[in-house]
Design an enzyme around this catalytic site. Structure first.
Site, PDB file in Angstrom:
ATOM      1  N   HIS A 307       0.846  -1.183   0.000  1.00  0.00           N
ATOM      2  CA  HIS A 307       0.000   0.000   0.000  1.00  0.00           C
ATOM      3  C   HIS A 307       0.884   1.235   0.000  1.00  0.00           C
ATOM      4  O   HIS A 307       1.944   1.237   0.615  1.00  0.00           O
ATOM      5  CB  HIS A 307      -0.916   0.015   1.240  1.00  0.00           C
ATOM      6  N   ASP A 364      -7.970  -5.300  -0.166  1.00  0.00           N
ATOM      7  CA  ASP A 364      -8.480  -6.129  -1.259  1.00  0.00           C
ATOM      8  C   ASP A 364      -8.094  -7.592  -1.145  1.00  0.00           C
ATOM      9  O   ASP A 364      -8.557  -8.408  -1.940  1.00  0.00           O
ATOM     10  CB  ASP A 364      -7.962  -5.582  -2.600  1.00  0.00           C
TER      11      ASP A 364
HETATM   12  N1  CMC Z   1       4.235  -7.605  -4.884  1.00  0.00           N
HETATM   13  C1  CMC Z   1       5.575  -7.583  -5.032  1.00  0.00           C
HETATM   14  N2  CMC Z   1       6.345  -6.492  -4.846  1.00  0.00           N
HETATM   15  C2  CMC Z   1       5.720  -5.358  -4.517  1.00  0.00           C
HETATM   16  C3  CMC Z   1       4.327  -5.285  -4.343  1.00  0.00           C
HETATM   17  C4  CMC Z   1       3.574  -6.467  -4.538  1.00  0.00           C
HETATM   18  N3  CMC Z   1       2.246  -6.461  -4.397  1.00  0.00           N
HETATM   19  N4  CMC Z   1       3.972  -4.019  -4.007  1.00  0.00           N
HETATM   20  C5  CMC Z   1       5.107  -3.313  -3.969  1.00  0.00           C
HETATM   21  N5  CMC Z   1       6.169  -4.114  -4.270  1.00  0.00           N
HETATM   22  C6  CMC Z   1       7.584  -3.728  -4.278  1.00  0.00           C
HETATM   23  C7  CMC Z   1       7.943  -2.920  -5.519  1.00  0.00           C
HETATM   24  O1  CMC Z   1       8.380  -3.764  -6.568  1.00  0.00           O
HETATM   25  C8  CMC Z   1       9.027  -2.024  -4.984  1.00  0.00           C
HETATM   26  O2  CMC Z   1      10.215  -2.799  -4.886  1.00  0.00           O
HETATM   27  P1  CMC Z   1      11.667  -2.095  -5.102  1.00  0.00           P
HETATM   28  O3  CMC Z   1      11.788  -1.082  -3.997  1.00  0.00           O
HETATM   29  O4  CMC Z   1      12.627  -3.215  -4.996  1.00  0.00           O
HETATM   30  O5  CMC Z   1      11.597  -1.480  -6.465  1.00  0.00           O
HETATM   31  C9  CMC Z   1       8.579  -1.708  -3.557  1.00  0.00           C
HETATM   32  O6  CMC Z   1       7.781  -2.837  -3.173  1.00  0.00           O
HETATM   33  C10 CMC Z   1       7.746  -0.441  -3.418  1.00  0.00           C
HETATM   34  O7  CMC Z   1       6.640  -0.525  -4.322  1.00  0.00           O
HETATM   35  P2  CMC Z   1       6.030   0.692  -5.142  1.00  0.00           P
HETATM   36  O8  CMC Z   1       5.326   0.157  -6.350  1.00  0.00           O
HETATM   37  O9  CMC Z   1       7.096   1.735  -5.347  1.00  0.00           O
HETATM   38  O10 CMC Z   1       5.005   1.240  -4.087  1.00  0.00           O
HETATM   39  P3  CMC Z   1       3.781   2.176  -4.402  1.00  0.00           P
HETATM   40  O11 CMC Z   1       3.472   2.884  -3.152  1.00  0.00           O
HETATM   41  O12 CMC Z   1       4.044   3.006  -5.613  1.00  0.00           O
HETATM   42  O13 CMC Z   1       2.605   1.167  -4.806  1.00  0.00           O
HETATM   43  C11 CMC Z   1       0.789  -0.334  -4.674  1.00  0.00           C
HETATM   44  C12 CMC Z   1       1.599   0.754  -3.940  1.00  0.00           C
HETATM   45  C13 CMC Z   1      -0.488  -0.619  -3.884  1.00  0.00           C
HETATM   46  C14 CMC Z   1       0.369   0.191  -6.066  1.00  0.00           C
HETATM   47  C15 CMC Z   1       1.661  -1.600  -4.803  1.00  0.00           C
HETATM   48  O14 CMC Z   1       2.010  -2.085  -3.534  1.00  0.00           O
HETATM   49  C16 CMC Z   1       0.965  -2.711  -5.627  1.00  0.00           C
HETATM   50  O15 CMC Z   1       1.061  -2.702  -6.854  1.00  0.00           O
HETATM   51  N6  CMC Z   1       0.243  -3.665  -4.940  1.00  0.00           N
HETATM   52  C17 CMC Z   1      -0.506  -4.678  -5.656  1.00  0.00           C
HETATM   53  C18 CMC Z   1      -1.840  -4.098  -6.125  1.00  0.00           C
HETATM   54  C19 CMC Z   1      -2.816  -3.901  -4.991  1.00  0.00           C
HETATM   55  O16 CMC Z   1      -3.023  -4.785  -4.170  1.00  0.00           O
HETATM   56  N7  CMC Z   1      -3.486  -2.727  -4.989  1.00  0.00           N
HETATM   57  C20 CMC Z   1      -4.524  -2.412  -4.009  1.00  0.00           C
HETATM   58  C21 CMC Z   1      -4.123  -1.293  -3.098  1.00  0.00           C
HETATM   59  S1  CMC Z   1      -5.174  -1.146  -1.648  1.00  0.00           S
HETATM   60  C22 CMC Z   1      -6.751  -0.760  -2.247  1.00  0.00           C
HETATM   61  C23 CMC Z   1      -6.799   0.554  -2.908  1.00  0.00           C
HETATM   62  O17 CMC Z   1      -6.484   1.578  -2.305  1.00  0.00           O
HETATM   63  O18 CMC Z   1      -7.222   0.587  -4.056  1.00  0.00           O
END
Ligand code: CMC
Length: 428
Positions: A307, A364
């Site tokens: 998140h 989710d």
């Molecule tokens: N699986 C594997 N690695 C992950 C995941 C995941 N679900 N989420 C983040 N990471 C890793 C990412 O690869 C990165 O690694 P590194 O630092 O080595 O490059 C690190 O963690 C930070 O991730 P980020 O993408 O920079 O973080 P963000 O804040 O931009 O993204 C997120 C947040 C929710 C988009 C992301 O965690 C994600 O894609 N999760 C899966 C989709 C999901 O479940 N979304 C629902 C969110 S909650 C409901 C809502 O609000 O809609």
């Protein structure tokens, strides 16, 4: 701490006031930055450090796993309130008295009829259209049927637009599902409560009575409350930005629905269930999928994990996990996918990759398992999220309009070609 931030660019120093929130969050107010510095702006992709507004609706502390609507904890609201009360609280700022709630609901019911011509639009969609595409189109189409909802300035005009959409949106959600399940459209009944009516409109068969199952009612009520607001997330920011052009409430919501659809946002609930099903079909090898999630060469992510704001735990996920156990238990449903989800969670919570990045199950991760046990088709999951988020989007839109926020229009840092002369087609 001083209440001034200083910024040095070359030899010049600029001062900016600090803004404090009621929970002591601190921001640097850079409103004067560009003017004072002769053109310098800030850049912050994904707005990871940027506050887009001041808001009195929802507080969340990602480090401590706190979520409160208007000061009330999500745990207490999920346990003691119902969805309509929470909607009123979010939109108008205080818990309603019995009279206020009755009036709100009556006004909603008075507006719960959707123009019959909307059915023609629904008919025109292919049967396999994604329900989120249908929902965002229908929400936008409502504008054409309710032009008075667009130019809203006074409290009364805003209130009318709000009760209209609170009344019509559940009808659109139910019709979207009935299009998918091939059932004739249903208008519900004034005699039922808000969430009871939603269940009835979704599930009642044309040749049968519909007895509301209190387990389903309670589960849906809770899920809707948990999704009702989440401060400046992607879809809410979209609603505020679109609304800031005075586009009107319904088109702003339609844009928010489109933003929610993405798998990184609300679309994750559908993606989680599809992922769990794929793992099951692949023999239930959770380790293989953990490996894929950690492999930077593999685009696979563990859906329902991570998140932007929560870096400790998502309080909504805790409540939903417990609810999933209860609902499946009460309904006597055994879902092997729930065991896969629990196995994945256990492995991820002790895996260094996930620990280092503070990745926890989000709202989710377990919600789809409950929706499926309720008999809701997988493609409808994000629509259910939208139904829950409706009061939050409305509250944020209303706040933005009442605070007379300027049109949302970010700056950029241009990195394209410098000026060059046009070359005619035959000379290229
Ligand atoms: N699986 C594997 N690695 C992950 C995941 C995941 N679900 N989420 C983040 N990471 C890793 C990412 O690869 C990165 O690694 P590194 O630092 O080595 O490059 C690190 O963690 C930070 O991730 P980020 O993408 O920079 O973080 P963000 O804040 O931009 O993204 C997120 C947040 C929710 C988009 C992301 O965690 C994600 O894609 N999760 C899966 C989709 C999901 O479940 N979304 C629902 C969110 S909650 C409901 C809502 O609000 O809609």
């Amino acid at each position: 701490m001083s209440d001034i931030a200083k910024l040095q660019i070359g030899e010049s120093t600029y001062e900016f006031p600090l803004v404090k929130g009621s929970e002591n969050e601190t921001a640097i107010d850079i409103k004067t930055l560009r003017g004072a510095t002769g053109g310098v702006v800030t850049i912050d992709p994904g707005f990871k450090n940027t506050g887009s507004c001041q808001s009195a609706i929802t507080f969340l502390d990602g480090e401590k796993g706190i979520l409160r609507y208007r000061g009330y904890s999500i745990e207490e609201l999920a346990e003691k309130a119902d969805f309509l009360e929470v909607a009123y609280l979010l939109i108008f700022g205080e818990l309603p008295t019995k009279e206020q709630l009755d009036k709100f609901y009556n006004d909603i019911l008075d507006n719960a009829i959707v123009d019959d011509d909307i059915k023609k639009i629904i008919d025109a969609f292919p049967k396999n259209a994604h329900p989120m595409g249908i929902l965002s189109s229908l929400t936008s189409a409502l504008t054409a049927f309710n032009p008075s909802s667009v130019n809203v300035d006074s409290d009364e005009e805003m209130y009318n637009a709000i009760v209209k959409i609170m009344g019509k949106f559940p009808v659109l959600v139910a019709w979207t599902m009935r299009k998918k399940t091939g059932m004739p459209l249903h208008y519900g009944s004034r005699k039922l409560g808000y969430v009871e009516n939603i269940l009835t409109m979704m599930f009642q068969k044309p040749n049968d009575e519909y007895d509301i199952n209190p387990i389903l009612l309670n589960a849906l009520d809770k899920l809707l409350i948990l999704h009702a607001d989440h401060e400046q997330n992607c879809s809410t920011s979209t609603v505020r930005v679109v609304g800031s052009s005075h586009a009107g409430l319904f088109p702003s919501l339609s844009a928010g629905i489109s933003a929610l659809w993405g798998p990184l946002h609300g679309g994750a609930n559908q993606a989680v269930l599809e992922m769990l099903e794929a793992i099951k079909a692949d023999g239930g090898d959770t380790k293989k999928y953990m490996g894929k999630a950690k492999d930077k060469a593999d685009p696979f992510r563990l859906m329902g994990f991570g998140h932007r704001v929560y870096k400790n735990f998502d309080p909504r996920a805790r409540i939903i996990k417990k609810a999933a156990d209860e609902v499946l238990g009460d309904l006597g449903v055994e879902d092997p996918v729930l065991d896969i989800a629990k196995g994945l969670e256990k492995e991820a919570l002790s895996d260094q990759y996930f620990v280092d990045r503070k990745l926890y199950p989000n709202v989710d991760f377990y919600s789809g398992i409950i929706y499926r046990a309720m008999g809701i088709p997988v493609e409808m999951f994000t629509v259910m999220f939208a139904l829950g988020r409706l009061p939050g989007w409305i509250a944020q839109w209303r706040e933005m309009r009442l605070r007379k926020e300027p049109i949302g229009r970010p700056r950029q840092v241009y990195t394209g070609a410098n000026e060059r002369s046009f070359v005619k087609l035959e000379d290229r």
